[in-house]
Design a protein around this motif. Sequence first.
Motif, mmCIF file in Angstrom:
data_model
loop_
_atom_site.group_PDB
_atom_site.id
_atom_site.type_symbol
_atom_site.label_atom_id
_atom_site.label_comp_id
_atom_site.label_asym_id
_atom_site.label_seq_id
_atom_site.Cartn_x
_atom_site.Cartn_y
_atom_site.Cartn_z
ATOM 1 N N ASP A 28 0.829 -1.202 0.000
ATOM 2 C CA ASP A 28 0.000 0.000 0.000
ATOM 3 C C ASP A 28 0.865 1.253 0.000
ATOM 4 O O ASP A 28 2.018 1.235 0.447
ATOM 5 N N ILE A 29 0.308 2.345 -0.493
ATOM 6 C CA ILE A 29 1.048 3.610 -0.545
ATOM 7 C C ILE A 29 1.272 4.142 0.870
ATOM 8 O O ILE A 29 0.350 4.142 1.700
ATOM 9 N N VAL A 30 2.495 4.595 1.149
ATOM 10 C CA VAL A 30 2.860 5.165 2.445
ATOM 11 C C VAL A 30 3.511 6.525 2.224
ATOM 12 O O VAL A 30 3.850 6.893 1.102
ATOM 13 N N GLU A 31 3.705 7.266 3.311
ATOM 14 C CA GLU A 31 4.235 8.626 3.193
ATOM 15 C C GLU A 31 5.722 8.657 2.877
ATOM 16 O O GLU A 31 6.196 9.539 2.170
ATOM 17 N N SER A 32 6.493 7.716 3.410
ATOM 18 C CA SER A 32 7.937 7.733 3.205
ATOM 19 C C SER A 32 8.421 6.369 2.721
ATOM 20 O O SER A 32 7.777 5.337 2.970
ATOM 21 N N GLU A 33 9.546 6.375 2.036
ATOM 22 C CA GLU A 33 10.095 5.136 1.510
ATOM 23 C C GLU A 33 10.655 4.262 2.629
ATOM 24 O O GLU A 33 10.992 4.738 3.706
ATOM 25 N N TYR A 34 10.763 2.978 2.329
ATOM 26 C CA TYR A 34 11.374 1.997 3.236
ATOM 27 C C TYR A 34 10.646 1.947 4.590
ATOM 28 O O TYR A 34 11.269 1.937 5.639
ATOM 29 N N GLY A 35 9.327 1.944 4.534
ATOM 30 C CA GLY A 35 8.568 1.901 5.770
ATOM 31 C C GLY A 35 7.385 0.955 5.670
ATOM 32 O O GLY A 35 7.133 0.336 4.629
ATOM 33 N N LEU A 36 6.666 0.834 6.758
ATOM 34 C CA LEU A 36 5.462 0.014 6.824
ATOM 35 C C LEU A 36 4.245 0.924 6.966
ATOM 36 O O LEU A 36 4.330 1.987 7.588
ATOM 37 N N CYS A 37 3.122 0.501 6.416
ATOM 38 C CA CYS A 37 1.889 1.244 6.625
ATOM 39 C C CYS A 37 1.432 1.045 8.071
ATOM 40 O O CYS A 37 1.940 0.169 8.785
ATOM 41 N N GLY A 38 0.449 1.823 8.506
ATOM 42 C CA GLY A 38 -0.007 1.744 9.880
ATOM 43 C C GLY A 38 -0.458 0.356 10.297
ATOM 44 O O GLY A 38 -0.006 -0.176 11.316
ATOM 45 N N PRO A 39 -1.354 -0.295 9.531
ATOM 46 C CA PRO A 39 -1.803 -1.635 9.923
ATOM 47 C C PRO A 39 -0.673 -2.661 9.960
ATOM 48 O O PRO A 39 -0.633 -3.511 10.861
ATOM 49 N N CYS A 40 0.259 -2.599 8.998
ATOM 50 C CA CYS A 40 1.368 -3.561 8.987
ATOM 51 C C CYS A 40 2.318 -3.310 10.153
ATOM 52 O O CYS A 40 2.851 -4.261 10.742
ATOM 53 N N TRP A 41 2.556 -2.044 10.480
ATOM 54 C CA TRP A 41 3.393 -1.735 11.642
ATOM 55 C C TRP A 41 2.745 -2.281 12.914
ATOM 56 O O TRP A 41 3.418 -2.896 13.745
ATOM 57 N N ARG A 42 1.444 -2.087 13.035
ATOM 58 C CA ARG A 42 0.712 -2.556 14.220
ATOM 59 C C ARG A 42 0.787 -4.072 14.346
ATOM 60 O O ARG A 42 0.884 -4.608 15.454
#
Length: 243
Positions: free
Chosen positions: A23-37
């Motif tokens: 899914d689209i996220v704000e910054s590169e090399y990161g996780l979206c909110g649900p995946c981070w959770r």
Amino acid sequence: MAWAKFQTALRVIYPARCLNCGDIVESEYGLCGPCWRDTAFIGGLCCDACGAPLPGEAGAELDLCDECLRLPRPWSRGRAALLYQDNGRKLVLALKHGDRHDIARPAARWMQAAARPILTADMLIAPVPLHWLRLVQRRFNQSALLAERFTQLTNLDYCPDLLQRKKPTRSTKGQGLEQRFAIMQSAFRVHPRRAHLMSGRHILLIDDVMTTGATLSALTDACLAAGAAQVSVLLLARVAKAA
């Protein structure tokens, strides 16, 4: 200004994507909110030898998990960033078998955060090595990718070929504890032309996953036999139960 405009245009054409779900996220090399959770990061009290999460709150004394109490480790201390389950497992397998080298960059940041309590200025970083036949087949060593990124973040000394796997070992998947340790016995050595770097140093071994610790134990024994002062371990993920 021109470079900033170019980057903005590039993000419009190629928006940053979640490392796990896409899914689209704000910054590169990161996780979206649900995946981070839903990713089991290891925080709080953990085993001082392997990084497995423990119940309770951190105190002044060193804490060990049941497995490390039952099977004392030859290395000094250890940490892990994630539990090897759900999203953590997906990320490790994508890095290891899916050619997702982009995962190494954020993974190294997670590992740096987990490793802060055990890092010392005199550490020499070494990745867990692959046998050359496996390296030819896979084309890269995922542990070396993590170690390189981690070194860039910490500025610690790094030797990518400090250790060698002397013989190709069969897969330990599905093997019991004794079988795993037997398979890894005498499988590693210190590179003959790098042995002088080992003497009196604190070695930090970096690997993607720890299950029983058989590989890391064999490597630690090789380091200590070659004159290392002590060995610590750092993992992207640990196979263990949540606290």
